[in-house]
Design a protein around this motif. Sequence first.
Motif, mmCIF file in Angstrom:
data_model
loop_
_atom_site.group_PDB
_atom_site.id
_atom_site.type_symbol
_atom_site.label_atom_id
_atom_site.label_comp_id
_atom_site.label_asym_id
_atom_site.label_seq_id
_atom_site.Cartn_x
_atom_site.Cartn_y
_atom_site.Cartn_z
ATOM 1 N N THR A 79 0.833 -1.203 0.000
ATOM 2 C CA THR A 79 0.000 0.000 0.000
ATOM 3 C C THR A 79 0.868 1.254 0.000
ATOM 4 O OG1 THR A 79 -1.782 -1.148 1.148
ATOM 5 C CG2 THR A 79 -1.802 1.259 1.272
ATOM 6 N N ARG A 99 2.247 1.816 -3.389
ATOM 7 C CA ARG A 99 1.210 2.331 -4.292
ATOM 8 C C ARG A 99 0.953 3.813 -4.027
ATOM 9 N NH1 ARG A 99 -4.004 -1.260 -3.977
ATOM 10 N NH2 ARG A 99 -4.765 0.376 -5.365
ATOM 11 N N LEU A 147 -6.264 4.749 -4.989
ATOM 12 C CA LEU A 147 -5.992 4.337 -3.610
ATOM 13 C C LEU A 147 -6.042 5.544 -2.671
ATOM 14 C CD1 LEU A 147 -5.292 2.094 -1.601
ATOM 15 C CD2 LEU A 147 -2.876 2.538 -2.093
ATOM 16 N N GLY A 164 -9.861 -2.900 -0.127
ATOM 17 C CA GLY A 164 -8.562 -2.240 -0.150
ATOM 18 C C GLY A 164 -8.357 -1.219 0.946
#
Length: 168
Positions: free
Chosen positions: A22, A25, A33, A71
């Motif tokens: 994460t 990203r 995200l 997510g």
Amino acid sequence: GRPRKNISGGTHGADIDAMATTIERLKSGDAALVALLAKEDVLWKKGLKAYGESKASEARKAFDEVVKMQGGQRRADAQDYLSKGIPDLEKADGLLSQARPLAQKKDKASLEQARDIVQKVIALDTPRTDTARNLAGDITRGLNALAGEAAAAATAAKVNELKSGAAQ
């Protein structure tokens, strides 16, 4: 980004790996995200605020949305509120609604029953704990007043008994 080594072992290895992914990203500017986590943060704060204000249904709704997000980072924490925090809050509210009318009564049995119920609320450790502690103080004062009245009545009876004994 550069290749990462998996952090294996321990009970949270997979969680740490997921967080590292994460972070990568986010660093790479993954707009979807970033938006998802911003939305999750708003819902999370809304849930915490509602819970803190003892608004169980509002908190449940917000935490439920967090749990459903794909997510997101707060699913497990939100699930804890849904499975334990909010049910405990609702239980505390129910117990307080039983204790309040008993605490208004002037007999020892009712006050002791109210005290026992309030102790259960305090043990749940929810946003209702302070309310329960305040009510416990009222109940203690009521019990102390009853004990004082009983002692005064016993003293008066003893004085009357001595007076009538002296009169004979």
